[in-house]
Each structure stands twice: as C-alpha cells, then as structure tokens.
Design a protein around this motif. Sequence first.
Motif, PDB file in Angstrom:
ATOM      1  N   LYS A 284      14.333  -5.204  37.441  1.00 47.70           N
ATOM      2  CA  LYS A 284      13.766  -6.557  37.449  1.00 47.70           C
ATOM      3  C   LYS A 284      13.390  -7.044  36.055  1.00 47.70           C
ATOM      4  N   GLU A 285      12.750  -6.204  35.268  1.00 49.41           N
ATOM      5  CA  GLU A 285      12.296  -6.656  33.955  1.00 49.41           C
ATOM      6  C   GLU A 285      13.454  -6.974  33.020  1.00 49.41           C
ATOM      7  N   ARG A 286      14.574  -6.278  33.177  1.00 56.47           N
ATOM      8  CA  ARG A 286      15.731  -6.602  32.328  1.00 56.47           C
ATOM      9  C   ARG A 286      16.273  -7.987  32.677  1.00 56.47           C
ATOM     10  N   TRP A 287      16.379  -8.282  33.962  1.00 56.32           N
ATOM     11  CA  TRP A 287      16.844  -9.611  34.388  1.00 56.32           C
ATOM     12  C   TRP A 287      15.873 -10.692  33.914  1.00 56.32           C
ATOM     13  N   TYR A 288      14.582 -10.398  34.048  1.00 55.61           N
ATOM     14  CA  TYR A 288      13.575 -11.350  33.600  1.00 55.61           C
ATOM     15  C   TYR A 288      13.656 -11.571  32.091  1.00 55.61           C
ATOM     16  N   ASP A 289      13.850 -10.498  31.327  1.00 54.43           N
ATOM     17  CA  ASP A 289      13.971 -10.638  29.874  1.00 54.43           C
ATOM     18  C   ASP A 289      15.169 -11.516  29.507  1.00 54.43           C
ATOM     19  N   PHE A 290      16.275 -11.332  30.200  1.00 54.67           N
ATOM     20  CA  PHE A 290      17.468 -12.126  29.943  1.00 54.67           C
ATOM     21  C   PHE A 290      17.185 -13.618  30.108  1.00 54.67           C
ATOM     22  N   LEU A 291      16.532 -14.000  31.192  1.00 49.44           N
ATOM     23  CA  LEU A 291      16.256 -15.412  31.443  1.00 49.44           C
ATOM     24  C   LEU A 291      15.080 -15.917  30.598  1.00 49.44           C
ATOM     25  N   ARG A 292      14.088 -15.063  30.414  1.00 50.23           N
ATOM     26  CA  ARG A 292      12.915 -15.454  29.613  1.00 50.23           C
ATOM     27  C   ARG A 292      13.304 -15.750  28.164  1.00 50.23           C
ATOM     28  N   GLU A 293      14.248 -15.011  27.634  1.00 53.13           N
ATOM     29  CA  GLU A 293      14.663 -15.185  26.236  1.00 53.13           C
ATOM     30  C   GLU A 293      15.734 -16.262  26.063  1.00 53.13           C
ATOM     31  N   SER A 294      16.210 -16.833  27.169  1.00 55.52           N
ATOM     32  CA  SER A 294      17.237 -17.883  27.104  1.00 55.52           C
ATOM     33  C   SER A 294      16.549 -19.244  27.112  1.00 55.52           C
ATOM     34  N   PRO A 295      16.535 -19.974  25.982  1.00 55.19           N
ATOM     35  CA  PRO A 295      15.781 -21.241  25.911  1.00 55.19           C
ATOM     36  C   PRO A 295      16.197 -22.263  26.958  1.00 55.19           C
ATOM     37  N   TRP A 296      17.476 -22.299  27.292  1.00 56.20           N
ATOM     38  CA  TRP A 296      17.972 -23.272  28.263  1.00 56.20           C
ATOM     39  C   TRP A 296      17.398 -23.015  29.659  1.00 56.20           C
ATOM     40  N   PHE A 297      17.008 -21.758  29.935  1.00 49.60           N
ATOM     41  CA  PHE A 297      16.376 -21.452  31.218  1.00 49.60           C
ATOM     42  C   PHE A 297      14.859 -21.495  31.108  1.00 49.60           C
ATOM     43  N   GLU A 298      14.317 -20.804  30.121  1.00 55.85           N
ATOM     44  CA  GLU A 298      12.868 -20.735  29.966  1.00 55.85           C
ATOM     45  C   GLU A 298      12.251 -22.118  29.843  1.00 55.85           C
ATOM     46  N   GLY A 299      12.950 -23.024  29.148  1.00 51.51           N
ATOM     47  CA  GLY A 299      12.424 -24.370  28.960  1.00 51.51           C
ATOM     48  C   GLY A 299      12.454 -25.227  30.207  1.00 51.51           C
ATOM     49  N   ASN A 300      13.105 -24.730  31.258  1.00 47.77           N
ATOM     50  CA  ASN A 300      13.216 -25.499  32.501  1.00 47.77           C
ATOM     51  C   ASN A 300      12.708 -24.714  33.712  1.00 47.77           C
ATOM     52  N   LYS A 301      11.873 -23.711  33.482  1.00 46.99           N
ATOM     53  CA  LYS A 301      11.461 -22.829  34.565  1.00 46.99           C
ATOM     54  C   LYS A 301      10.498 -23.491  35.547  1.00 46.99           C
ATOM     55  N   HIS A 302      10.002 -24.683  35.221  1.00 48.85           N
ATOM     56  CA  HIS A 302       9.160 -25.421  36.164  1.00 48.85           C
ATOM     57  C   HIS A 302       9.908 -26.621  36.755  1.00 48.85           C
ATOM     58  N   TYR A 303      11.223 -26.579  36.665  1.00 47.93           N
ATOM     59  CA  TYR A 303      12.028 -27.694  37.193  1.00 47.93           C
ATOM     60  C   TYR A 303      11.720 -27.967  38.657  1.00 47.93           C
ATOM     61  N   LEU A 304      11.592 -26.929  39.451  1.00 49.22           N
ATOM     62  CA  LEU A 304      11.407 -27.095  40.890  1.00 49.22           C
ATOM     63  C   LEU A 304      10.144 -27.921  41.178  1.00 49.22           C
ATOM     64  N   SER A 305       9.014 -27.515  40.625  1.00 49.60           N
ATOM     65  CA  SER A 305       7.776 -28.242  40.893  1.00 49.60           C
ATOM     66  C   SER A 305       7.783 -29.624  40.249  1.00 49.60           C
ATOM     67  N   GLU A 306       8.406 -29.741  39.083  1.00 47.09           N
ATOM     68  CA  GLU A 306       8.462 -31.046  38.423  1.00 47.09           C
ATOM     69  C   GLU A 306       9.348 -32.020  39.196  1.00 47.09           C
ATOM     70  N   GLN A 307      10.463 -31.524  39.735  1.00 51.06           N
ATOM     71  CA  GLN A 307      11.333 -32.401  40.509  1.00 51.06           C
ATOM     72  C   GLN A 307      10.687 -32.785  41.832  1.00 51.06           C
ATOM     73  N   MET A 308       9.982 -31.865  42.445  1.00 53.98           N
ATOM     74  CA  MET A 308       9.269 -32.200  43.679  1.00 53.98           C
ATOM     75  C   MET A 308       8.250 -33.308  43.433  1.00 53.98           C
ATOM     76  N   ALA A 309       7.576 -33.269  42.295  1.00 54.29           N
ATOM     77  CA  ALA A 309       6.611 -34.333  41.980  1.00 54.29           C
ATOM     78  C   ALA A 309       7.322 -35.680  41.883  1.00 54.29           C
ATOM     79  N   LYS A 310       8.512 -35.690  41.322  1.00 55.71           N
ATOM     80  CA  LYS A 310       9.272 -36.935  41.209  1.00 55.71           C
ATOM     81  C   LYS A 310       9.735 -37.428  42.586  1.00 55.71           C
ATOM     82  N   PHE A 311      10.207 -36.511  43.414  1.00 54.41           N
ATOM     83  CA  PHE A 311      10.595 -36.900  44.774  1.00 54.41           C
ATOM     84  C   PHE A 311       9.399 -37.499  45.524  1.00 54.41           C
TER      85      PHE A 311
END
Length: 377
Positions: A284-311
């Motif tokens: 698990k931690e290796r997968w998390y490190d991969f996504l955590r260190e990827s700016p395109w993912f880390e910078g959008n990790k709250h997309y779900l809650s932010e999009q729900m607020a817009k809906f």
Amino acid sequence: MRPMVNAAPSAARLSPPNGVLGANFNGDPKIMTWAGLEQAEATWVRGFAAMPDFDEGDKEDSNSHLAVDTLLGAVNRDYGAVLSLKFPYFPKKNEPIPRPGTEEMKKDLARVDAVLTKVMGEVDLLVIGNEPFIECPEDDRTNGAINDFYEAVAQHVIDYRTKKFPDGCKTVLYMGALNYLDDPKWIHSGTERWMKYVRETPEIEGTDIHPHVNKPDGAQVYLDYILPRLGDKKFLATEFSLVHLWGDHLEEKIPAAYAQKYKVPADTEVWQVIRNALDEAFPKERWYDFLRESPWFEGNKHYLSEQMAKFRATEKLAVATYGIGQDAAMSENEFTEKSTPWLLNSIYASATVRPEPNGHAAPNYAWLEDFKRAQTS
C-alpha cells in the motif's frame, strides 16, 4: 439548500434524495462489499444491468443479474439504490438501435419487463439508459432513432409502473446519461430532444450525466448545458471523474523521489508503474508514494469533495455516485500508454494494492477519506 446527511443507511430513504453521494459499482457488483460500504460511510449504491442478459431462458449468473440482486440486497439493508438499464447496441454489438414496433424492439421491452418485475417498487431510482449516445451507432444519435427508442422504453416503463402501482410507487424515473458534453460535436438535435423530453414528461424526474473530464472544472460545461434545459427537474451524476486528466500524464516520467526510493529507472513512465502494479500488486505505501509524489494527482486529491460541492451548489442534484473499486475491465487487458486509467479513480484498490491484513481491499490513495468528507461537506 443543505444536502441530506448520510448518517446511516436507513436515513437514505426517508425523503427524496437531495445532494446525496453514493458508491457506484457500474456493471461489476463483485468489486463491492458491505464492509467496504460501511467503511466508506456510504448510504446509496448504484449499478447498471445490460438488457441482453435478461432474455427468457438465459442463465441467471451474469453480472447483470448479480447487479440487480445486489441492489435488491442493498435495499434490504436500507441503502438507497439506483439501477441504470443498459442497452449496448454499439460498439459491442455494432447494430442499429431498434425502431419502435419492430421485433427487436419487442425483445428489448420483454427484457425490460423481466427487470421491472424484480425492481419496480424496490429500487429508489430507475435510470432509463446507461450511456445512450455512446451505446448506439453514430448515425442513430442525430437521425431521431435514439430518441424514438428511449422515449418508447420510457413510456413502456411509465405504463408498467402506472398499471402495477396505481396508488403510487417509491421508484422514480430518470433518463440517462449524457456524455461528452464538453465536446461541441456531441451537442446536437438528439441531445436537445433528449432534454425536451425530460423537461416535458411529468413522470420523468430528470436526466443523468457522466462527466469524465480532463480538468478540475471540466464538469461545469455539463451543468451549463443541462441546467437551463431542466425546467423544474433534477439531475444525477452516477459517474464522474478526472480520468482524462490522469490519461494526459501516462507518458510522463515518474517522480524523481519515487524512482530513487524504489530504485526504479528515472526514465520510467507513469503508465509503466501502473502496469507493474497490475502485474504484481504493490504494498500500500508504495502505491501511495507513487500517487503522492505525482503532482498531477496530489494536486487534485480533493477533486471528489470539491466537485460534489459544485454539484450541490446548483440545488438541482439528486444523487451522484463515485466508483467503488477496480473492476476486471480495468485490469484484465495489458495496460499501455493508451489505456484509460479508470483504476486511479476508485475508492478501493483491489487490483493495484495488496489486500489489507484482514483480507479486505485496501483503500486507494486519497479517495476514501475524500468520499467520507464529501458526505456532508
């Protein structure tokens, strides 16, 4: 307008849904567990069933039959339930969509009846269509055929509900779902007629949309299209994600910190890491490190809650649902730089991450906590 709080499954069915976030298993209910739903604090569940699987005499062991049974099981557990009826005429079958009055149309209506006998009066929302404009040949999208077909199915469902439940029925009806509204060529006479039918048919509560987009504000184009055309109706978003943004980064080099920590060649590309995780699930931690260190993912990790607020800010959202797990369709074929990385969306990561010590699927990075945050925020 304050969204309904998902405090417990029983709360999901006390009143018409308003701004609810649920879990979506699409066509593969095997990726979902009751324990996983409880951990995610979900109170609504959505799936689709393909109508060709309901021909008389067919074995009742398909994912479509299991989807229906799973949703009925969810109802028995006091979850809200959304079922979408899928008519896959293209590209899987590559056949013209049936015309009303033909033998093929009669077959489809018989399939619908086989489902209605099980779910009408049980599920909370029945969505007539899954992704209609994708699931029919291109010519049929604009020549009136798609509208003739789905309007005929809708009227059949309306008539069935009226006949079987003359005193009223808990199951409400939506049309769904519109795709690619961020591409002008997918807005045409067919979508205009679709919205007109939704707006002017009293028995239809609204339309579904599936905004899979390539930027954080990408779903706004969908809202800009449907909201002025909805009248007093509401909308669903039974699928939504940033999957096309993830896809735009598949051929980028992996993060240097990840490469150094796990002794991976620095010129390795993102898609190759995903393929390796599919070939042999990561800790698990290796997968998390991969996504955590990827700016395109880390910078959008709250997309779900932010999009729900817009809906929810539209005050027109009834229910949105988000992908619960990594199904076989995401992982059974060789993953390449051209693959669609749906598996990065999922709340749980059964394909790319080793199971938890208790045997349950591990949460995917970011989404479980954001899903829980989005229940009430």
